[in-house]
Scaffold this motif. Structure first.
Motif, PDB file in Angstrom:
ATOM      1  N   THR A  47       0.818  -1.227   0.000  1.00 56.60           N
ATOM      2  CA  THR A  47       0.000   0.000   0.000  1.00 56.60           C
ATOM      3  C   THR A  47       0.846   1.269   0.000  1.00 56.60           C
ATOM      4  N   ASN A  96      -0.018   4.996   1.310  1.00 60.39           N
ATOM      5  CA  ASN A  96      -0.982   5.901   1.940  1.00 60.39           C
ATOM      6  C   ASN A  96      -0.589   7.324   1.601  1.00 60.39           C
ATOM      7  N   LYS A 144      -3.039  11.442   5.659  1.00 60.37           N
ATOM      8  CA  LYS A 144      -3.895  11.116   6.797  1.00 60.37           C
ATOM      9  C   LYS A 144      -4.095  12.397   7.582  1.00 60.37           C
ATOM     10  N   GLN A 196      -5.562   5.668  -0.338  1.00 60.56           N
ATOM     11  CA  GLN A 196      -4.620   4.558  -0.421  1.00 60.56           C
ATOM     12  C   GLN A 196      -4.644   3.986  -1.826  1.00 60.56           C
ATOM     13  N   LYS A 225      -9.615   6.202   2.334  1.00 60.39           N
ATOM     14  CA  LYS A 225      -9.366   5.460   3.576  1.00 60.39           C
ATOM     15  C   LYS A 225      -9.953   6.211   4.769  1.00 60.39           C
ATOM     16  N   TYR A 279     -10.002   6.224   8.522  1.00 60.96           N
ATOM     17  CA  TYR A 279      -9.347   5.662   9.711  1.00 60.96           C
ATOM     18  C   TYR A 279     -10.252   5.681  10.942  1.00 60.96           C
ATOM     19  N   SER A 332      -9.026  -2.525   5.746  1.00 61.09           N
ATOM     20  CA  SER A 332      -7.581  -2.687   5.940  1.00 61.09           C
ATOM     21  C   SER A 332      -7.347  -3.212   7.347  1.00 61.09           C
ATOM     22  N   ASP A 383      -4.258  -1.333   9.227  1.00 61.29           N
ATOM     23  CA  ASP A 383      -4.486  -0.015   9.833  1.00 61.29           C
ATOM     24  C   ASP A 383      -5.826   0.079  10.557  1.00 61.29           C
TER      25      ASP A 383
END
Lengths: 68, 330
Positions: free
Chosen positions: B83, B85, B88, B95, B139, B141, B196, B199
């Motif tokens: 991956t 990234n 963030k 990603q 993505k 999180y 994922s 993460d």
């Protein structure tokens, strides 16, 4: 504020200038100006007493309550 | 005299802090507890997610090697392999990774060095190089899968098969069968999202253009955040400088109010943005996706500082009022 300061009226009646009043009362021109323009938030009793003595008047002659 | 309602900003900030903390705690208490889902299910035998299992009788080194290759293969199938990234910020990012649920381990071994060498820098040739197995994601999180601790016989709860994502869920048998009642069974539920495991983040498959657009938005937010931090620093330094002169000024009161509002509103904004993601990608969200507790704990961390500045604001506004009264007393 509903409290009106009539200091300029009394000064005109007594034919007294701001400088003269300042000297006689013993407070600064700046403070007298604050009082005259109605910006003052509080007046000490001793200041009121001194002004009344010099202008030969009553506190009611200087301060007036007017409903908004 | 008419009584006028004047909302006190500091009181509003403190109230907002209390609301955040109470809501957060209620959220953690209600949503954070891993209650087994109560759904009616019929018991059936499921195959293990991964086709082969590592025997625990082999030497440790060999076991580790096999475990790594198994994890790599699972990641490749799930679209979470090699991956990159991109960003963030506020629990948001993008990603790009390899995704192929039909590829072999040999294919991965062959492609890995090329990926590590080129990365995603070669935009035009990348898909050709990797046989069109490059996938772009948004993505998230802040979002995770509920009950991910429930592993059963497998190491993962999410897997991809024939380009379809599945979530291995636990169900409670609530049928009237006395012998089966209360037992927990597993079942595979098809889902649109990707997950994922590395993460612990939710992946929303998007086009390259979509990922780039989202990345651009994230970049703009990062710049905005950096500018905001500089402004905060400047305001704080000016506040300290003015304080050193030993006077209470109305400007400092405004500065303190600004500091407290920004400090409290940042975590609120982060929470709102992440909730907005659920609204934006509601098609991908199922009831098994939950907001992580870390979002609330971060908000909780900012709370004391926000309250401190609010109290300082209250004290300073009172001090300024007293000073003005003193200055205008003849």
């Amino acid at each position: 504020m509903p409290i009106i300061v009539n200091l300029d009226v009394m000064m005109a009646r007594r034919k007294m200038s701001l400088t003269e009043l300042s000297e006689k009362v013993g407070i600064t021109m700046a403070n007298l100006s604050i009082l005259k323009t109605g910006k003052a938030k509080a007046v000490r009793l001793e200041t009121l007493e001194a002004i009344c003595r010099v202008l030969n008047c009553q506190p009611g002659d200087i301060l007036e309550f007017v409903e908004e | 005299m008419k009584a006028k309602f004047k909302p006190n900003p500091a009181a509003i900030i403190i109230l907002a802090c209390i609301i955040i903390s109470v809501t957060g705690n209620v959220w953690i208490l209600v949503g954070g507890v891993d209650n087994p889902p109560v759904k009616i299910a019929v018991a059936k035998i499921l195959k293990p997610i991964d086709d082969w299992r590592i025997p625990d009788t082999i030497p440790y080194n060999k076991y580790n090697k096999l475990k790594d290759s198994l994890t790599s293969m699972r990641d490749l199938k799930n679209g979470d392999c090699l991956t990159y990234n991109w960003r963030k910020f506020a629990y948001l990012g993008t990603q790009v990774s390899l995704a192929c649920d039909t590829c072999t381990y040999e294919w991965l071994k062959r492609k890995r060095p090329v990926w590590l060498m080129l990365g995603v820098s070669c935009d035009t040739c990348i898909n050709k190089l990797y046989d069109g197995h490059v996938q772009y994601y948004i993505k998230l999180y802040a979002w995770s899968i509920k009950n991910r601790e429930w592993l059963g016989d497998d190491d993962c709860v999410f897997y991809v098969k024939n380009s379809q994502g599945y979530l291995r869920e636990s169900f409670e048998d609530t049928t009237k069968n006395r012998l089966a009642s209360g037992r927990i069974y597993l079942d595979d539920v098809p889902v649109k999202f990707r997950y994922s495991d590395k993460d612990d983040a939710l992946l929303i498959p998007v086009s390259k253009r979509g990922a780039n657009l989202f990345d651009l938005t994230c970049r703009a937010l990062v710049i905005l955040y950096a500018v905001g931090l500089l402004v905060l620093l400047y305001v704080f330094i000016r506040f300290i400088y003015d304080m050193s002169k030993g006077t209470f000024t109305r400007k400092n009161v405004v500065r303190l109010r600004f500091l407290s509002v920004v400090i409290v509103s940042y975590p609120v904004m982060v929470i709102l943005v992440n909730l907005l993601m659920k609204l934006l990608f509601h098609n991908y969200f199922t009831e098994d996706i939950v907001l992580k507790d870390v979002l609330w704990t971060d908000a909780w961390d900012a709370l004391p500082l926000g309250i401190l500045f609010s109290l300082l604001y209250l004290a300073f506004s009172r001090a300024v009022a007293l000073q003005e009264e003193h200055d205008l007393t003849v």
